[in-house]
Motif scaffolding. Structure first.
Motif, PDB file in Angstrom:
ATOM      1  N   GLY A   1      43.531  32.013  31.954  1.00 18.51           N
ATOM      2  CA  GLY A   1      42.604  33.009  31.847  1.00 18.51           C
ATOM      3  C   GLY A   1      41.295  32.418  31.797  1.00 18.51           C
ATOM      4  O   GLY A   1      40.268  32.973  32.100  1.00 18.51           O
ATOM      5  N   HIS A   2      41.073  31.260  31.381  1.00 17.36           N
ATOM      6  CA  HIS A   2      39.839  30.480  31.044  1.00 17.36           C
ATOM      7  C   HIS A   2      39.481  29.572  32.005  1.00 17.36           C
ATOM      8  O   HIS A   2      38.480  28.798  31.758  1.00 17.36           O
ATOM      9  CB  HIS A   2      39.776  30.137  29.645  1.00 17.36           C
ATOM     10  N   ILE A   3      40.320  29.522  33.203  1.00 15.97           N
ATOM     11  CA  ILE A   3      39.990  28.593  34.263  1.00 15.97           C
ATOM     12  C   ILE A   3      38.470  29.111  34.930  1.00 15.97           C
ATOM     13  O   ILE A   3      38.465  30.311  34.910  1.00 15.97           O
ATOM     14  CB  ILE A   3      41.018  28.745  35.371  1.00 15.97           C
TER      15      ILE A   3
ATOM     16  N   ALA B   1      31.947  37.925  29.662  1.00 12.29           N
ATOM     17  CA  ALA B   1      32.511  38.548  28.597  1.00 12.29           C
ATOM     18  C   ALA B   1      33.184  37.665  27.644  1.00 12.29           C
ATOM     19  O   ALA B   1      33.760  37.871  26.644  1.00 12.29           O
ATOM     20  CB  ALA B   1      33.423  39.733  29.047  1.00 12.29           C
ATOM     21  N   CYS B   2      33.351  36.309  28.150  1.00  7.03           N
ATOM     22  CA  CYS B   2      34.069  35.389  27.289  1.00  7.03           C
ATOM     23  C   CYS B   2      33.021  34.702  26.452  1.00  7.03           C
ATOM     24  O   CYS B   2      32.020  34.114  27.159  1.00  7.03           O
ATOM     25  CB  CYS B   2      34.771  34.432  28.097  1.00  7.03           C
ATOM     26  N   ARG B   3      33.121  34.616  25.200  1.00  3.11           N
ATOM     27  CA  ARG B   3      32.129  33.783  24.329  1.00  3.11           C
ATOM     28  C   ARG B   3      32.258  32.464  24.452  1.00  3.11           C
ATOM     29  O   ARG B   3      31.179  31.630  24.059  1.00  3.11           O
ATOM     30  CB  ARG B   3      32.208  34.410  22.846  1.00  3.11           C
ATOM     31  N   PHE B   4      33.146  31.931  25.142  1.00  7.59           N
ATOM     32  CA  PHE B   4      33.281  30.427  25.299  1.00  7.59           C
ATOM     33  C   PHE B   4      32.818  29.843  26.643  1.00  7.59           C
ATOM     34  O   PHE B   4      32.536  28.703  26.571  1.00  7.59           O
ATOM     35  CB  PHE B   4      34.876  30.280  24.967  1.00  7.59           C
ATOM     36  N   HIS B   5      32.879  30.751  27.593  1.00  9.73           N
ATOM     37  CA  HIS B   5      32.820  30.288  29.114  1.00  9.73           C
ATOM     38  C   HIS B   5      31.760  30.963  29.854  1.00  9.73           C
ATOM     39  O   HIS B   5      32.174  32.175  29.869  1.00  9.73           O
ATOM     40  CB  HIS B   5      33.939  30.041  29.685  1.00  9.73           C
ATOM     41  N   PRO B   6      30.830  30.567  30.714  1.00 11.66           N
ATOM     42  CA  PRO B   6      30.081  31.412  31.347  1.00 11.66           C
ATOM     43  C   PRO B   6      30.618  31.946  32.789  1.00 11.66           C
ATOM     44  O   PRO B   6      30.196  32.824  33.066  1.00 11.66           O
ATOM     45  CB  PRO B   6      28.769  30.743  31.675  1.00 11.66           C
ATOM     46  N   ASP B   7      31.614  31.374  33.057  1.00 18.04           N
ATOM     47  CA  ASP B   7      32.136  31.549  34.541  1.00 18.04           C
ATOM     48  C   ASP B   7      33.758  31.654  34.581  1.00 18.04           C
ATOM     49  O   ASP B   7      34.200  31.443  35.444  1.00 18.04           O
ATOM     50  CB  ASP B   7      31.712  30.790  35.743  1.00 18.04           C
ATOM     51  N   CYS B   8      34.230  31.816  33.386  1.00 18.39           N
ATOM     52  CA  CYS B   8      35.802  31.967  33.343  1.00 18.39           C
ATOM     53  C   CYS B   8      36.228  33.332  33.904  1.00 18.39           C
ATOM     54  O   CYS B   8      35.915  34.384  34.212  1.00 18.39           O
ATOM     55  CB  CYS B   8      36.242  31.422  32.084  1.00 18.39           C
ATOM     56  N   ALA B   9      37.729  33.238  34.376  1.00 20.45           N
ATOM     57  CA  ALA B   9      38.355  34.531  34.959  1.00 20.45           C
ATOM     58  C   ALA B   9      38.104  35.471  34.068  1.00 20.45           C
ATOM     59  O   ALA B   9      37.784  36.734  34.350  1.00 20.45           O
ATOM     60  CB  ALA B   9      39.807  34.132  35.445  1.00 20.45           C
TER      61      ALA B   9
HETATM   62 ZN   LIG Z   1      36.730  31.925  28.850  1.00 20.54          ZN
END
Ligand SMILES: [Zn+2]
Length: 301
Positions: free
Chosen positions: A159-161, A174-182
């Motif tokens: 999901g974080h690809i 909506a992910c606090r780790f990544h700007p463009d993950c799935a």
């Molecule tokens: Zn992510």
């Protein structure tokens, strides 16, 4: 229960915990549900269910929300990592269960358990290498090979690809780790933040569906190129939006750009789950049945 084994199963979800006793072939005999409260409050109920089930159990299968350490070789095996669920960060789930129940334990992620259920009794039954993707409040994934979760260092976090963002899509991830993950672009919270309501409120084929289908199609194309699975099952609240899977399929082919031509005539390559809500608990029973030379904390320590 072909081998006659009766086993226990736990599906530890973000809002509820399903407890079951059944056959190692996945046949449910008895089950109940308790809310996912603080572990101090809920674990006595878990132990009570198995203590009072009236059947000797040969093992317990657990499908747990993550992040959780599932590598039996790790000294932190069975511990939850940082999570926003009160009381569960750092909780030693495997140790707590093993020390009290004194039974061999098979531990996989919640998605892994659902994948095993689908591999044995559902939509992945006739495949060797299958992928299960759940798209809901987050995006999780699991890989099953010959009916068993593939062993790995950590559980997959597909999901974080990172994906290629639509240039007109300026919504914050909506992910606090990544700007463009799935997950940051296409899971439920991202959809709610961007559109104000869930995808099922919008027309099939409309711009909202197309944007999310494009992102999930990119994700599936990445999985095809990396794993070449025989089939991908897409579950979860977003994944099961009516009409979305064919749109994801079209986007996947578009992003593959004519590569992997063997997929072109496969109409069932992307499909919905067959077991519905039961996939996780059924899979956890089967995981318990797969225990041989059981993974127990006593052997790891
Ligand atoms: Zn992510």
């Amino acid at each position: 229960m072909a081998d006659g084994k009766v086993v226990g199963a736990i599906e530890l979800g973000g809002t509820k915990i399903v407890l079951a006793v059944g056959g190692s072939d996945g046949r449910l005999l008895k089950s109940t549900t308790v809310p996912t409260d603080h572990p101090d409050a809920v674990m006595p109920d878990v132990f009570g269910f198995f203590r009072d089930c009236g059947m000797p159990l040969s093992g317990i299968g657990v499908g747990a929300f993550g992040p959780i350490v599932i590598d039996p070789a790790s000294r932190d095996y069975g511990k939850l990592l940082e999570t926003n669920k009160p009381g569960w960060s750092g909780f030693d789930l495997a140790g707590c269960l093993s020390n009290t129940l004194r039974l061999p334990l098979a531990l996989v992620t919640d998605v892994g358990a659902a994948a095993v259920g689908e591999a044995h009794l559902g939509a992945l039954r006739d495949t060797r290498l299958g992928t299960y993707l759940t798209v809901g409040t987050g995006i999780g994934g699991a890989i099953v090979l010959d009916g068993t979760v593939m062993p790995a260092l950590l559980h997959p976090e597909m999901g974080h690809i990172a994906l290629q963002r639509n240039p007109r899509d300026t919504a914050l991830s909506a992910c606090r780790f990544h700007p463009d993950c799935a997950e940051g672009l296409a899971a439920g919270p991202a959809i709610m933040a961007r559109f104000g309501q869930s995808l099922s409120h919008f027309d099939r084929g409309g711009a909202e569906h197309q944007l999310i289908a494009d992102y999930l199609g990119q994700l599936c194309a990445n999985l095809v190129l990396t794993l070449s699975p025989h089939r991908i099952v897409i579950g979860g609240g977003v994944g099961q939006t009516p009409g979305l899977i064919p749109e994801i399929s079209a986007a996947m082919h578009r992003h593959l750009g004519g590569y992997c031509v063997g997929l072109a005539d496969r109409t069932d390559f992307l499909t919905e789950p067959a077991l519905g809500q039961d996939a996780g608990i059924v899979g956890a029973l089967i995981c318990a049945g797969q225990l041989q030379g059981a993974v127990s904390l006593a052997r790891i320590a």
